[in-house]
Motif scaffolding. Structure first.
Motif, short mmCIF file in Angstrom:
data_model
loop_
_atom_site.label_atom_id
_atom_site.label_comp_id
_atom_site.label_asym_id
_atom_site.label_seq_id
_atom_site.Cartn_x
_atom_site.Cartn_y
_atom_site.Cartn_z
N LYS A 253 21.71 37.29 2.59
CA LYS A 253 20.47 37.12 2.28
C LYS A 253 19.50 37.90 2.39
CE LYS A 253 17.15 33.29 2.67
NZ LYS A 253 16.65 31.86 3.26
N ASN A 254 19.46 38.74 3.50
CA ASN A 254 18.39 39.44 4.22
C ASN A 254 18.89 40.78 3.98
OD1 ASN A 254 16.37 37.38 4.61
ND2 ASN A 254 17.49 37.02 6.53
N VAL A 255 20.11 41.21 3.87
CA VAL A 255 20.38 42.71 3.97
C VAL A 255 20.29 43.50 2.76
CG1 VAL A 255 22.68 44.04 4.03
CG2 VAL A 255 22.60 41.97 5.54
N PHE A 256 19.46 44.77 3.19
CA PHE A 256 19.01 45.51 1.89
C PHE A 256 20.22 46.14 1.38
CE2 PHE A 256 16.84 49.40 0.11
CZ PHE A 256 15.66 48.62 -0.37
N ARG A 257 20.19 46.38 0.14
CA ARG A 257 21.46 47.28 -0.65
C ARG A 257 20.97 48.33 -1.42
NH1 ARG A 257 21.02 41.20 -0.56
NH2 ARG A 257 20.54 40.76 -2.61
N LEU A 258 21.70 49.32 -1.68
CA LEU A 258 21.68 50.25 -2.31
C LEU A 258 22.67 50.31 -3.47
CD1 LEU A 258 21.15 53.13 0.63
CD2 LEU A 258 19.48 51.94 -0.90
N SER A 259 22.47 50.67 -4.69
CA SER A 259 23.43 50.88 -5.84
C SER A 259 22.92 51.87 -6.62
CB SER A 259 23.59 49.49 -6.38
OG SER A 259 22.65 48.99 -7.06
N VAL A 260 23.93 52.12 -7.62
CA VAL A 260 23.78 53.16 -8.92
C VAL A 260 22.80 52.78 -9.93
CG1 VAL A 260 25.43 54.75 -8.06
CG2 VAL A 260 25.75 52.88 -9.69
N GLU A 261 23.01 51.22 -9.66
CA GLU A 261 22.10 50.65 -10.91
C GLU A 261 21.71 49.21 -10.09
OE1 GLU A 261 23.21 50.14 -14.90
OE2 GLU A 261 22.31 48.24 -15.10
N VAL A 272 19.86 54.29 -6.36
CA VAL A 272 19.96 55.84 -5.95
C VAL A 272 20.68 56.51 -7.27
CG1 VAL A 272 19.93 55.22 -3.51
CG2 VAL A 272 21.98 55.39 -4.85
N PRO A 273 20.43 57.88 -7.25
CA PRO A 273 21.20 58.66 -8.44
C PRO A 273 22.40 58.62 -8.12
CG PRO A 273 19.22 59.77 -7.20
CD PRO A 273 19.59 58.62 -6.53
N TYR A 274 23.21 58.46 -9.31
CA TYR A 274 24.79 58.61 -9.40
C TYR A 274 25.05 59.97 -8.93
CZ TYR A 274 25.33 54.77 -13.13
OH TYR A 274 25.40 53.67 -13.55
N PRO A 275 26.00 60.19 -8.42
CA PRO A 275 26.49 61.62 -7.96
C PRO A 275 26.79 62.45 -8.91
CG PRO A 275 27.75 59.78 -6.69
CD PRO A 275 27.22 59.26 -7.83
N THR A 276 26.52 63.61 -9.11
CA THR A 276 26.77 64.65 -10.13
C THR A 276 27.93 65.59 -9.37
OG1 THR A 276 25.13 66.01 -9.46
CG2 THR A 276 24.70 64.51 -11.03
N GLY A 364 26.24 49.52 -17.89
CA GLY A 364 25.16 48.56 -17.53
C GLY A 364 23.85 49.29 -18.22
N LEU A 365 22.67 49.18 -17.99
CA LEU A 365 21.62 49.96 -18.70
C LEU A 365 21.39 51.46 -18.23
CD1 LEU A 365 18.71 47.11 -18.16
CD2 LEU A 365 19.67 48.11 -20.19
N THR A 366 22.13 51.77 -17.18
CA THR A 366 22.01 53.12 -16.85
C THR A 366 23.47 54.08 -17.28
OG1 THR A 366 22.82 52.62 -14.50
CG2 THR A 366 20.37 52.82 -15.06
N ARG A 367 23.30 55.16 -16.87
CA ARG A 367 24.69 55.98 -17.15
C ARG A 367 24.67 57.29 -16.18
NH1 ARG A 367 25.92 59.36 -22.57
NH2 ARG A 367 28.07 59.04 -22.84
N GLN A 391 14.24 51.74 -12.51
CA GLN A 391 15.40 52.34 -11.67
C GLN A 391 14.90 53.79 -11.06
OE1 GLN A 391 18.20 51.04 -11.24
NE2 GLN A 391 18.02 49.24 -13.01
N TYR A 392 15.53 53.92 -10.18
CA TYR A 392 15.30 55.27 -9.41
C TYR A 392 13.86 55.64 -8.91
CZ TYR A 392 19.73 55.35 -11.57
OH TYR A 392 20.78 54.86 -12.42
N GLU A 393 13.13 54.87 -8.41
CA GLU A 393 11.83 54.74 -8.10
C GLU A 393 11.61 55.68 -7.21
OE1 GLU A 393 10.69 50.76 -8.30
OE2 GLU A 393 9.93 51.04 -10.15
N TRP A 394 12.47 55.89 -6.35
CA TRP A 394 12.34 56.43 -4.92
C TRP A 394 12.63 58.03 -5.22
CZ3 TRP A 394 15.65 53.58 -0.67
CH2 TRP A 394 14.88 52.24 -0.33
N HIS A 395 13.24 58.31 -6.38
CA HIS A 395 13.78 59.75 -6.65
C HIS A 395 13.01 60.40 -7.97
CE1 HIS A 395 16.52 57.86 -4.13
NE2 HIS A 395 17.14 58.94 -3.81
#
Length: 483
Positions: A253-261, A272-276, A364-367, A391-395
């Protein structure tokens, strides 16, 4: 003996005499004060002193206690480069991460994933790029899998300059559970909802036994999810429903998560950005690549890399592929005939050769291809607003029009693709150059450097992410304990 008794008697009498004399002098002094100060004045003097004592007492009681030194103050004394805080990495049982790497042949029902998770998540070294990238940069390229971010993040975290081994000094706590590798095995065929949730429930059972997790209710904890958020949002226990229910489990419930979308309506999630394929070894690697793509001679207006999805009705990728193959201004790479999933020189060649690249939505909506495109200095053309918005507002800048082009997918269908050429030809060359320069300047923010390498003053995608996460962790924890 008689002499001693006589001395003691004399001493006692002398002491009594001194006490009597002192008592007499005190009484005389008090009598003297009374004779000089009226009784009413004495009473008011006593009342005044009492009130002053009472006021002083309440001031002391109402004053807030001196706060302990803030976490930030403490951090500055430890490492001035870690002003956002320190991260503690849980040493989870191997079944939650290491075993996925050791048993990589079991991660996918169709093929081995061992190459994808090798080299700390970077995958095998890229080959065949000699004619595509500068020779002295070839060692910075790997065929990196689009869903390998959780392995990359874990390895980078272990050597991060702001990692700390004392949990009492940590600002944030990283949970290195490879949830994406886990669920990837169970998304197809006859697996049950319990199969998909088993490891997630086990890791949460482990976490709830950790005092560092329970004392702050998980608000200073975060996890990296290597797949799209939708793979972890199963709503029911129906065996036919997609994904695990990890993100809906009570302890998450309170855990923050990062994902590619990310889910755009979830305040506890950030993408966060997909790895290139490009993993710079130094700041000079980045500068050299930026110079290379800035001056590359492009011969095509736009390109499309992808494959038709024949089983999908009104497949939009099919519209793009058919149009691109028929248009001389477009360079097409058909992934139905060219291997694209593990990387191919033809993909980077196409993006380097074109001013723009067509980027439909992915699973998804991203690629991931969008980041490959931007890496080559090619300007993304997207067709669904959710691909960048939210999406990707930090980067990436929130003003997507400064480095991308939007054309609505319905309008493209109605024109059988011809609207694409019309829109892109209408963008002045100076504007194209300006948009490319924006991408070139953004490039360090969406690439992942090799673990342990020094990029000097440059922050890559990982550095930016962890810095923002720790700031978020500190803010959330301060808010919790101030209530």
């Amino acid at each position: 003996m008689l002499m001693n008794l006589s001395k003691r008697s004399s001493t006692n009498e002398h002491g009594s005499s001194k006490k009597s004399k002192l008592s007499f002098e005190l009484k005389h002094a008090l009598h003297s004060v009374k004779s000089q100060i009226p009784l009413s004045h004495c009473i008011w003097l006593l009342i005044t002193i009492f009130l002053q004592i009472l006021i002083l007492f309440f001031l002391i009681r109402s004053s807030p206690p001196h706060p302990p030194p803030s976490n930030t103050q403490h951090l500055l004394t430890l490492n001035p480069e870690c002003q956002s805080g320190y991260v503690y990495v849980y040493d989870l049982p191997p079944t939650f991460n290491r075993e996925f790497i050791d048993k990589c042949d079991e991660l996918d029902p169709w093929k081995s994933r061992c190459s994808a998770v090798s080299n700390g998540g970077f995958g095998p070294r890229a080959t065949g790029l000699e004619r595509v990238v500068p020779e002295d940069l070839t060692l910075a390229w790997y065929w990196t899998d689009m869903y390998a971010a959780e392995v990359i993040y874990h390895n980078r975290m272990l050597s991060h300059k702001c990692r700390i081994l004392d949990p009492e000094k940590a600002t944030g706590f990283y949970i290195p559970f490879y949830a994406g590798l886990d669920i990837g095995k169970f998304l197809w065929f006859n697996y049950t909802a319990k199969d998909r949730d088993r490891k997630s429930e086990m890791v949460l059972d482990w976490l709830k036994e950790q005092p560092t997790f329970t004392r702050a209710k998980g608000v200073d904890h975060f996890i990296m999810l290597g797949r799209l958020t939708w793979d972890f949002r199963r709503l029911t226990d129906n065996d036919s429903e997609w994904g695990s229910s990890l993100l809906y489990m009570p302890l998450m419930k309170n855990v923050f998560r990062l994902s590619v979308e990310k889910h755009q309506n979830d305040d506890l999630e950030e993408s966060v950005p997909y790895p290139t394929a490009f993993h710079p070894r130094s700041e000079s690697d980045i500068v050299q690549w930026q110079h290379y793509i800035r001056n590359y001679e492009r011969t095509k207006l736009f390109s499309f890399v992808g494959a038709k999805r024949e089983k999908i009705k009104n497949d939009f990728r099919g519209v793009l592929m058919d149009y691109c193959k028929s248009e001389e201004n477009c360079r097409a790479v058909d992934c139905a005939t060219t291997v694209c999933s593990d990387g191919a020189p033809a993909i980077m060649e196409a993006f380097l050769d074109s001013d723009f690249c067509l980027q439909p939505r992915g699973d998804g909506l991203t690629r991931r291809s969008t980041f490959d495109c931007m890496l080559a200095g090619s300007i993304p053309v997207y067709f669904w607003r959710g691909t960048f918005k939210g999406q990707y507002e930090w980067h990436l800048p929130w003003m997507a029009e400064t480095y991308t082009v939007f054309i609505d997918n319905d309008d493209v269908r109605d024109s059988n693709g011809t609207l694409i050429l019309k829109v892109l030809e209408g963008i002045h060359k100076d504007k194209v150059k300006e948009m490319r320069e924006t991408l070139i300047n953004l490039l360090p923010k969406f690439v992942y450097a090799r673990s342990g390498e020094d990029l000097g003053s440059v922050k890559d995608a990982f550095d930016i992410t962890i810095d923002r996460v720790l700031k978020r962790m500190k803010s959330r924890r301060d808010q919790l304990f101030s209530q």
